[in-house]
Enzyme design. Structure first.
Site, PDB file in Angstrom:
ATOM      1  N   PRO A  89       0.895  -1.086  -0.097  1.00  8.56           N
ATOM      2  CA  PRO A  89       0.012  -0.025  -0.007  1.00  8.56           C
ATOM      3  C   PRO A  89       0.936   1.265  -0.102  1.00  8.56           C
ATOM      4  O   PRO A  89       0.355   2.518  -0.345  1.00  8.56           O
ATOM      5  CB  PRO A  89      -0.763  -0.144   1.297  1.00  8.56           C
ATOM      6  CG  PRO A  89      -0.647  -1.514   1.734  1.00  8.56           C
ATOM      7  CD  PRO A  89       0.636  -2.047   1.330  1.00  8.56           C
ATOM      8  N   GLU A 116       4.229  -8.468   8.663  1.00 14.53           N
ATOM      9  CA  GLU A 116       4.167  -6.571   8.592  1.00 14.53           C
ATOM     10  C   GLU A 116       4.899  -6.166   7.479  1.00 14.53           C
ATOM     11  O   GLU A 116       4.621  -5.041   7.261  1.00 14.53           O
ATOM     12  CB  GLU A 116       4.678  -6.152   9.833  1.00 14.53           C
ATOM     13  CG  GLU A 116       3.994  -6.741  11.182  1.00 14.53           C
ATOM     14  CD  GLU A 116       2.464  -6.956  11.086  1.00 14.53           C
ATOM     15  OE1 GLU A 116       2.061  -5.550  10.929  1.00 14.53           O
ATOM     16  OE2 GLU A 116       1.743  -7.831  11.165  1.00 14.53           O
ATOM     17  N   ARG A 154      -2.804 -10.412 -20.119  1.00 12.48           N
ATOM     18  CA  ARG A 154      -3.588 -10.113 -21.180  1.00 12.48           C
ATOM     19  C   ARG A 154      -3.228  -9.081 -22.050  1.00 12.48           C
ATOM     20  O   ARG A 154      -3.958  -9.178 -23.324  1.00 12.48           O
ATOM     21  CB  ARG A 154      -5.142  -9.550 -20.638  1.00 12.48           C
ATOM     22  CG  ARG A 154      -5.192  -8.243 -19.962  1.00 12.48           C
ATOM     23  CD  ARG A 154      -6.331  -7.851 -19.255  1.00 12.48           C
ATOM     24  NE  ARG A 154      -7.410  -7.663 -20.072  1.00 12.48           N
ATOM     25  CZ  ARG A 154      -7.807  -6.719 -20.875  1.00 12.48           C
ATOM     26  NH1 ARG A 154      -6.818  -5.837 -20.777  1.00 12.48           N
ATOM     27  NH2 ARG A 154      -8.892  -6.652 -21.529  1.00 12.48           N
ATOM     28  N   ASP A 169      -9.287  -1.194 -27.455  1.00 17.14           N
ATOM     29  CA  ASP A 169      -9.094   0.186 -28.184  1.00 17.14           C
ATOM     30  C   ASP A 169      -9.840   1.388 -27.402  1.00 17.14           C
ATOM     31  O   ASP A 169      -9.527   2.377 -27.253  1.00 17.14           O
ATOM     32  CB  ASP A 169      -9.356   0.076 -29.609  1.00 17.14           C
ATOM     33  CG  ASP A 169      -8.403  -0.707 -30.344  1.00 17.14           C
ATOM     34  OD1 ASP A 169      -7.305  -0.900 -29.651  1.00 17.14           O
ATOM     35  OD2 ASP A 169      -8.961  -1.149 -31.453  1.00 17.14           O
TER      36      ASP A 169
HETATM   37  C1  9WO Z   1      -0.260  -3.143   7.350  1.00 15.33           C
HETATM   38  C2  9WO Z   1      -0.810  -1.695   7.861  1.00 15.33           C
HETATM   39  C3  9WO Z   1      -1.375  -1.650   8.978  1.00 15.33           C
HETATM   40  C4  9WO Z   1      -1.921  -0.187   9.231  1.00 15.33           C
HETATM   41  C5  9WO Z   1      -1.319   0.675   8.446  1.00 15.33           C
HETATM   42  C6  9WO Z   1      -0.386   0.522   7.249  1.00 15.33           C
HETATM   43  C7  9WO Z   1      -0.309  -0.837   6.993  1.00 15.33           C
HETATM   44  N1  9WO Z   1       0.367  -1.472   5.989  1.00 15.33           N
HETATM   45  C8  9WO Z   1       0.492  -2.687   6.092  1.00 15.33           C
HETATM   46  C9  9WO Z   1       0.980  -3.518   5.287  1.00 15.33           C
HETATM   47  O1  9WO Z   1       1.479  -3.047   4.273  1.00 15.33           O
HETATM   48  N2  9WO Z   1       1.096  -4.855   5.358  1.00 15.33           N
HETATM   49  C10 9WO Z   1       1.462  -5.923   4.748  1.00 15.33           C
HETATM   50  C11 9WO Z   1       0.713  -6.872   4.177  1.00 15.33           C
HETATM   51  C12 9WO Z   1       2.844  -6.038   4.666  1.00 15.33           C
HETATM   52  C13 9WO Z   1       3.300  -6.442   3.255  1.00 15.33           C
HETATM   53  C14 9WO Z   1       2.038  -7.339   2.290  1.00 15.33           C
HETATM   54  N3  9WO Z   1       0.729  -6.739   2.788  1.00 15.33           N
HETATM   55  C15 9WO Z   1      -0.041  -6.314   1.915  1.00 15.33           C
HETATM   56  C16 9WO Z   1       0.141  -5.727   0.547  1.00 15.33           C
HETATM   57  N4  9WO Z   1      -0.806  -5.875   2.295  1.00 15.33           N
HETATM   58  N5  9WO Z   1      -1.522  -4.982   1.464  1.00 15.33           N
HETATM   59  C17 9WO Z   1      -0.759  -5.163   0.490  1.00 15.33           C
HETATM   60  C18 9WO Z   1      -1.007  -4.526  -1.051  1.00 15.33           C
HETATM   61  C19 9WO Z   1      -0.266  -4.484  -1.952  1.00 15.33           C
HETATM   62  C20 9WO Z   1      -0.728  -3.829  -3.182  1.00 15.33           C
HETATM   63  N6  9WO Z   1      -1.693  -3.028  -3.109  1.00 15.33           N
HETATM   64  C21 9WO Z   1      -2.649  -2.844  -2.297  1.00 15.33           C
HETATM   65  C22 9WO Z   1      -2.294  -3.698  -0.864  1.00 15.33           C
END
Ligand code: 9WO
Length: 260
Positions: A89, A116, A154, A169
């Protein structure tokens, strides 16, 4: 194109890439998806891939070395340079434009975090780009990696059939899709379909679809319209849509108003 995925859940990645258009692209050898489990690169008897976070706090962090060794194996597995992406994220938002650029690369690798996340030093030294598929937290990067594989796979030349490519397109010009209808022509509960689609007038149908695409984009995603210049025909069609939307009358413009 080749996509290597580093993940503690390789089965999920393989299965999600085995279906539909992307599965067919793999069968046609337009796309190769390979998975690498960092657990297989852990040196200890317990195959440890995570450690407690320095500074304390809950949860675990993925260790550098199993991921680093997995990425070394990825890099060695084929001669082309690999663009390494971490899904999180904290990354830049994935867009269709970015997807199109990634689809032109010979190789990418997708690193999926769990727990985490991964040790920051791995990101600094091995990762070229951090990507997010949206502002929400998942329990790991795998679902995001599956999204990237689908969106990029794709786009490989020959992956889509002719109908899908033509559709592409009208999609990749940054507008939302128009409404679609199929049989029955008149549904007992929900009524008929827009008259123009039954007219056989292909120019009128094309204009209607374009107008719906423009109108829906204006209503639902106005941010997409301010990013791009509209040609004369498009501006005319959107003006028509707006007028009909402001003053709905009869069958023109206000059909399915609640949905549009
Ligand atoms: C946990 C979290 C909790 C409170 C505020 C921010 C936070 N970030 C995360 C977090 O990144 N947790 C992870 C779980 C660690 C790495 C992989 N994880 C993940 C990837 N969760 N969500 C994604 C992700 C990837 C791509 N696009 C959207 C979400």
């Amino acid at each position: 194109m080749r996509i290597d995925v580093v993940s503690l859940f390789p089965d999920f990645i393989r299965q999600s890439a085995a279906v539909g258009v992307v599965g067919r692209a793999q069968q046609r050898e337009l796309l190769q998806v390979e998975t690498w489990n960092p657990r297989d690169f852990a040196p200890d008897r317990h195959r440890t891939v995570d450690g407690r976070p320095f500074g304390g706090g809950p949860g675990m962090v993925m260790l550098i070395d199993p991921l680093r060794a997995a990425l070394a194996a990825v890099r060695q597995a084929a001669p082309e340079p690999v663009h390494v992406i971490y899904l999180s994220p904290q990354g830049a938002r994935l867009t269709q434009k970015r997807t199109e650029a990634l689809a032109r690369l010979p190789r990418i690798a997708l690193v999926c975090g769990r727990y985490e996340g991964v040790d920051e030093r791995l990101l600094e030294h091995e990762v070229d780009e951090e990507l997010s598929i949206g502002d929400y937290v998942l329990s790991g990067g795998e679902l995001a990696a599956a999204v990237v594989i689908d969106a990029v796979g794709r786009l490989q030349e020959g992956a889509l059939n002719d109908a899908q490519s033509a559709q592409q397109d009208s999609f990749s010009d940054g507008l939302l899709d128009c409404p679609h209808y199929t049989r029955p022509e008149h549904h007992d509960a929900w009524g008929g379909v827009p008259e123009v689609l039954l007219s056989g007038d292909h120019a009128a149908i094309r204009r209607w679809r374009r107008k719906q695409s423009l109108g829906r984009t204006w209503l639902r995603r106005p941010d997409l319209l301010t990013q791009r210049a509209l040609d004369d025909e498009s501006r005319t069609l959107l003006d028509e849509f707006r007028r009909e939307y402001a003053r709905p009358n009869g069958a023109a413009g206000n059909d399915r108003r609640n949905k549009n």
